[in-house]
Design an enzyme around this catalytic site. Structure first.
Site, PDB file in Angstrom:
ATOM      1  N   LEU A   1      -0.111  -4.287  -0.222  1.00  0.00           N
ATOM      2  CA  LEU A   1      -1.128  -3.259  -0.430  1.00  0.00           C
ATOM      3  C   LEU A   1      -1.947  -3.178   0.846  1.00  0.00           C
ATOM      4  CD1 LEU A   1      -2.505  -3.948  -4.052  1.00  0.00           C
ATOM      5  CD2 LEU A   1      -0.923  -2.155  -3.354  1.00  0.00           C
ATOM      6  N   ASP A   2      -2.295  -1.964   1.253  1.00  0.00           N
ATOM      7  CA  ASP A   2      -3.116  -1.806   2.453  1.00  0.00           C
ATOM      8  C   ASP A   2      -4.464  -2.495   2.287  1.00  0.00           C
ATOM      9  OD1 ASP A   2      -1.123  -0.305   3.558  1.00  0.00           O
ATOM     10  OD2 ASP A   2      -2.088   1.636   3.207  1.00  0.00           O
ATOM     11  N   PHE A   3      -5.085  -2.812   3.403  1.00  0.00           N
ATOM     12  CA  PHE A   3      -6.398  -3.462   3.419  1.00  0.00           C
ATOM     13  C   PHE A   3      -7.395  -2.747   2.516  1.00  0.00           C
ATOM     14  CE2 PHE A   3     -10.642  -3.212   5.509  1.00  0.00           C
ATOM     15  CZ  PHE A   3     -11.075  -4.489   5.222  1.00  0.00           C
TER      16      PHE A   3
ATOM     17  N   THR B   1      -6.774  -0.621   0.038  1.00  0.00           N
ATOM     18  CA  THR B   1      -6.252  -0.273  -1.284  1.00  0.00           C
ATOM     19  C   THR B   1      -6.506  -1.414  -2.254  1.00  0.00           C
ATOM     20  OG1 THR B   1      -4.498   1.066  -0.287  1.00  0.00           O
ATOM     21  CG2 THR B   1      -4.211   0.424  -2.586  1.00  0.00           C
TER      22      THR B   1
END
Length: 304
Positions: free
Chosen positions: A68-70, A72
């Site tokens: 998961l992106d930072f 998100t």
């Protein structure tokens, strides 16, 4: 999920077994990092809360099954042993995992349901090498096909500006896929500092949340939801004005659609197997016929 910054203590566990932990990742934290100055990561949270479950044979101590992106938030699956990681990896590799994200998008999305179909590649332009881009844009390298299903849930305003609440279902797993796809249709994610080129910096977070995760493991499937953070009780700046469909009904429809597609693929696989078997039988029959003709010829030759 609150609007408060992340801390080592703020780890919310959604599911736990001998093989897996699924956590509700905070919006203000990386999964892991090799940088000494990164004091807050999910890996550090897990190490703090579950030191006895860390595996010293791995670099980070825990095996993250996906990314998961930072910025998100939401459901993140962690395997607690190598065998469990392998089983989950096969599901992700075979694309049998169902993921659904909640998001607030800038503007009002007119088309209520649509498939976003844009190939995505690495951006090679100076100052943008940390970004992805859609095929056909300047500097887009090695674009690969990817698709996202978008379903509109609600229309409203965020801090006075029109926004649309949507459910996003990635059918592929490219880096920044949802962020790039939404930006490509002219409705970037609220608070996406990167893909607004630094202009959308007033919201306290990027409004993208991994709401649902379903991993069809055997003998027991993993199915978790990570709540809905985009409600006025959490962020009063979000004011819904018109609802098109409920989140619960939409998720149910997603699973029904998935079941239908799986049945169609199963029928297609069955038909393909029948065709292969039929072709093999014909080949075997032709081989037997050729063998018979050859034997007859040899018998006639021997008689001569």
């Amino acid at each position: 999920m609150s609007s408060e910054p992340a801390s080592t203590e703020s780890l919310r566990v959604l599911y736990q077994s001998d093989d897996y932990i699924i956590v509700d990742k905070h919006w203000d934290i990386r999964i892991d990092s090799k940088m000494w100055y990164e004091k807050q990561t999910v890996q550090m949270q897990l190490q703090h809360h579950f030191p006895h479950l860390a595996d010293p044979s791995t670099y980070y101590g825990f095996r993250f099954c996906h990314q998961l992106d930072f910025s998100t938030s939401g459901a993140l699956c962690v395997a607690l042993n190598k065998a469990a990681a392998g089983r989950a990896y096969r599901c992700f590799k075979d694309r049998t995992v169902t993921k659904a994200y909640l998001s607030l998008l800038r503007g009002w999305v007119e088309k209520e349901t649509q498939t976003l179909d844009f190939a995505i590649g690495k951006n090679s332009m100076e100052g943008k090498t940390h970004m992805m881009c859609i095929e056909g844009t300047e500097g887009c390298e090695n674009p690969k096909p990817c698709q996202t299903e978008l379903i509109v849930l609600e229309y409203g305003v965020y801090d006075g500006d029109p926004v649309t609440k949507v459910l996003l279902q990635p059918l592929t797993g490219r880096t920044h896929q949802l962020r790039v796809h939404c930006s490509a249709i002219g409705h970037p994610i609220v608070g996406d500092f990167t893909y607004s080129l630094g202009t959308d910096d007033s919201p306290y977070r990027m409004m993208l949340h991994a709401y649902l995760l379903h991993i069809p493991l055997e003998p027991q499937h993993l199915l978790v939801t990570a709540g809905d953070p985009f409600i006025p009780a959490v962020d009063p700046k979000w004011v819904p004005q018109r609802s098109l469909r409920t989140l619960e009904a939409t998720v149910e429809a997603v699973f029904e659609h998935r079941k239908t597609k799986e049945k169609e693929r199963e029928v297609a696989r069955s038909e393909e197997e029948k065709r292969k078997q039929s072709k093999q039988r014909r080949t075997e029959e032709e081989s037997e016929e050729q063998k018979r003709v050859c034997q007859e010829w040899l018998s006639e030759w021997a008689g001569d």
